[in-house]
Scaffold this motif. Structure first.
Motif, PDB file in Angstrom:
ATOM      1  N   GLU A 224       0.842  -1.067   0.023  1.00  0.00           N
ATOM      2  CA  GLU A 224      -0.013  -0.108  -0.173  1.00  0.00           C
ATOM      3  C   GLU A 224       0.672   1.272  -0.053  1.00  0.00           C
ATOM      4  O   GLU A 224       0.609   2.216  -0.742  1.00  0.00           O
ATOM      5  CB  GLU A 224      -0.960  -0.007   1.488  1.00  0.00           C
ATOM      6  N   GLU A 225       2.121   1.363   0.587  1.00  0.00           N
ATOM      7  CA  GLU A 225       2.704   2.305   0.811  1.00  0.00           C
ATOM      8  C   GLU A 225       3.514   2.609  -0.496  1.00  0.00           C
ATOM      9  O   GLU A 225       3.728   3.953  -1.028  1.00  0.00           O
ATOM     10  CB  GLU A 225       3.912   2.219   1.888  1.00  0.00           C
ATOM     11  N   ARG A 226       3.809   1.811  -1.283  1.00  0.00           N
ATOM     12  CA  ARG A 226       4.492   1.772  -2.438  1.00  0.00           C
ATOM     13  C   ARG A 226       3.347   2.530  -3.676  1.00  0.00           C
ATOM     14  O   ARG A 226       3.553   3.347  -4.388  1.00  0.00           O
ATOM     15  CB  ARG A 226       5.182   0.657  -3.019  1.00  0.00           C
ATOM     16  N   ARG A 227       2.186   1.912  -3.422  1.00  0.00           N
ATOM     17  CA  ARG A 227       1.154   2.309  -4.581  1.00  0.00           C
ATOM     18  C   ARG A 227       0.729   3.760  -4.031  1.00  0.00           C
ATOM     19  O   ARG A 227       0.454   4.502  -4.916  1.00  0.00           O
ATOM     20  CB  ARG A 227      -0.248   1.248  -4.418  1.00  0.00           C
ATOM     21  N   ALA A 228       0.869   4.066  -2.928  1.00  0.00           N
ATOM     22  CA  ALA A 228       0.390   5.397  -2.540  1.00  0.00           C
ATOM     23  C   ALA A 228       1.421   6.461  -3.143  1.00  0.00           C
ATOM     24  O   ALA A 228       1.178   7.700  -3.433  1.00  0.00           O
ATOM     25  CB  ALA A 228       0.401   5.718  -1.143  1.00  0.00           C
ATOM     26  N   TRP A 229       2.646   6.003  -3.272  1.00  0.00           N
ATOM     27  CA  TRP A 229       3.824   6.975  -3.496  1.00  0.00           C
ATOM     28  C   TRP A 229       3.570   7.252  -5.041  1.00  0.00           C
ATOM     29  O   TRP A 229       3.836   8.548  -5.343  1.00  0.00           O
ATOM     30  CB  TRP A 229       5.184   6.199  -3.537  1.00  0.00           C
ATOM     31  N   TYR A 230       3.254   6.596  -5.744  1.00  0.00           N
ATOM     32  CA  TYR A 230       2.872   6.608  -7.081  1.00  0.00           C
ATOM     33  C   TYR A 230       1.675   7.706  -7.254  1.00  0.00           C
ATOM     34  O   TYR A 230       1.545   8.375  -8.339  1.00  0.00           O
ATOM     35  CB  TYR A 230       2.692   5.649  -8.168  1.00  0.00           C
TER      36      TYR A 230
END
Length: 452
Positions: A224-230
């Motif tokens: 979820e953290e990496r998805r939110a970064w994009y």
């Protein structure tokens, strides 16, 4: 209504505006190798900077590393790359193309693109052979006596073999991470689709070391953290998805892997992978090297081999996703405008300073002074070449969020026009407030104005 986005449009823009060139072009090029021009370098550096900010600068539990490209050859034996980093390969004697034997249903025949390899009478496929994905080279001045080594196919192993050094010196305890950005090299069977898959590429990888009982929780956290970064950097949610791997897709070291996929012009494809690698890597290197790579709590004496959660992103693929998501065409005043609606924090140039009349000494003087002031804190560009409309279009195509125009009114009242790339709105503000205003705009929340 603009035509659908194609990879050809992205390739054309990148070459026309100096983002990406075919490598060794004057010699006919080298397949799937590319050189990055001025704006490509700036864009890549901005993506790297945003990744390092999110991973290292804004967190207390991740530290940075830059490991060597050429590692001891036993590293790759222990990791399983020497014995297992191969793909099945078939050649077509008719069209002379090479295909992965396990992906024939997704490939296009070299002569009839509407067919898959093997579907036509002309197809003459060889038996499958194993194809080593690692580039070999030698260390030593004499080839016959040199040591065979490999260019690294991933940056992760450099992190694992440094685990003990970092754990002792970084004053961190699990859960903690080690982040690295660097080049990797793979002798790809089917490279292509512009910079999506190339022989050399840059990775942004982080290995997050956790107590075994917490691995699943951190695995879900990092997805979820990496998805939110994009999403924070402007990628449209409709063009982003998470796809968990089926059991038969999992790598030998992984108990769970999910891909963050982007809807490229070539279809949904991997942008970043997040894997639960378990204790495979630290255990394998402990066994091969004789050095225990484990966590020891000096206070309690507790010791264990941490599990590893790995978010691994391709810098080239990320850059391509940002370009594709930003690319837009629209009619403005009955003229078509091509614009890259990049997030301002990613855009290669933040602002362009444009004297309305480049040959007017007083206008040029005011413009140069403003440019010199802004370049101390921002990536800015000075452009006095051509009609103002053409200069606006040039800046639109490289994604510059704001243009600052010095004109006759500037000479009267020391004000300039600030033009917004996306809305085309203009505002007049004093020269003395330009720096503050642009920095405020850069820090403000931003989302893509494109339709989802």
């Amino acid at each position: 209504m603009p035509d659908a986005l194609t990879m050809d449009k992205i390739v054309s823009l990148c070459k026309r505006r100096g983002f990406v060139f075919p490598s060794s072009e004057i010699y006919g090029g080298l397949g799937s190798s590319y050189d990055y021009g001025h704006y490509g370098v700036l864009l890549k550096e901005n993506v790297k900077a945003r990744w390092l900010e999110a991973m290292v600068r804004e967190r207390d539990d991740i530290v940075a590393l830059d490991s060597a490209i050429i590692l001891h050859p036993q590293v790759w034996e222990a990791s399983g790359h020497v014995g297992g980093f191969t793909d099945p390969l078939v050649d077509c004697r008719f069209c002379k193309k090479r295909f992965r034997a396990d992906q024939l249903d997704d490939a296009q025949c070299g002569k009839r693109p509407s067919k898959h390899p093997g579907e036509t009478d002309d197809c003459d496929l060889t038996e499958a052979r194993q194809f080593n994905l690692m580039f070999e080279t030698r260390v030593g001045p004499v080839e016959e006596t040199g040591t065979k080594v490999y260019l690294r196919p991933e940056t992760a192993q450099g992190i694992f073999v440094n685990f003990k050094n970092v754990a002792q010196l970084a004053r961190r305890r699990p859960p903690f991470g080690i982040a690295q950005v660097g080049k990797s090299f793979r002798n790809e069977i089917t490279p292509g689709n512009f910079i999506f898959r190339t022989l050399e590429f840059e990775q942004m990888e982080m290995e997050f070391f956790v107590p075994p009982a917490e691995a699943d929780e951190w695995y879900r956290y990092w997805i979820e953290e990496r998805r939110a970064w994009y999403l924070r950097l402007g990628i449209r949610e409709s063009h982003l998805r998470v796809r968990p791997h089926d059991a038969d897709e999992l790598s030998h070291y992984s108990s769970a892997t999910s891909d963050i996929e982007y809807l490229y012009p070539i279809g949904w494809s991997e942008l970043e992978g997040i894997a639960n690698r378990g204790d495979f890597d630290l255990t394998a290197h402990t066994r091969a090297s004789g050095t225990k790579l484990e966590w020891v709590d000096s206070a309690t004496g507790e010791r264990y081999t941490p599990y590893v959660i790995e978010p691994a992103a391709g810098l080239n693929r990320s850059m391509l996703a940002f370009l594709c998501d930003a690319y837009d065409e629209e009619l403005v005043g009955e003229r078509e405008r091509t614009v890259l609606r990049l997030h301002p924090l990613v855009a290669p140039v933040k602002a362009a300073v444009l004297p309305l009349l480049g040959k007017d000494a007083e206008m040029a003087g005011r413009a140069r002074a403003l440019y010199e002031e802004l370049r101390r804190v921002l990536s800015v560009e000075y452009d006095d070449n051509g009609q103002i409309g053409r200069r606006y279009r040039r800046q639109d195509e490289i994604g510059t969020p704001w243009a600052l125009t010095i004109d006759e009114q500037t000479l009267e009242d020391d004000t300039v026009t600030l033009r917004d790339r996306d809305s085309l709105a203009q505002e007049r503000l004093p020269l003395g407030r330009v720096r503050e205003r642009v920095l405020d705009l850069l820090a403000a929340p931003w989302s893509s104005p494109k339709a989802s």
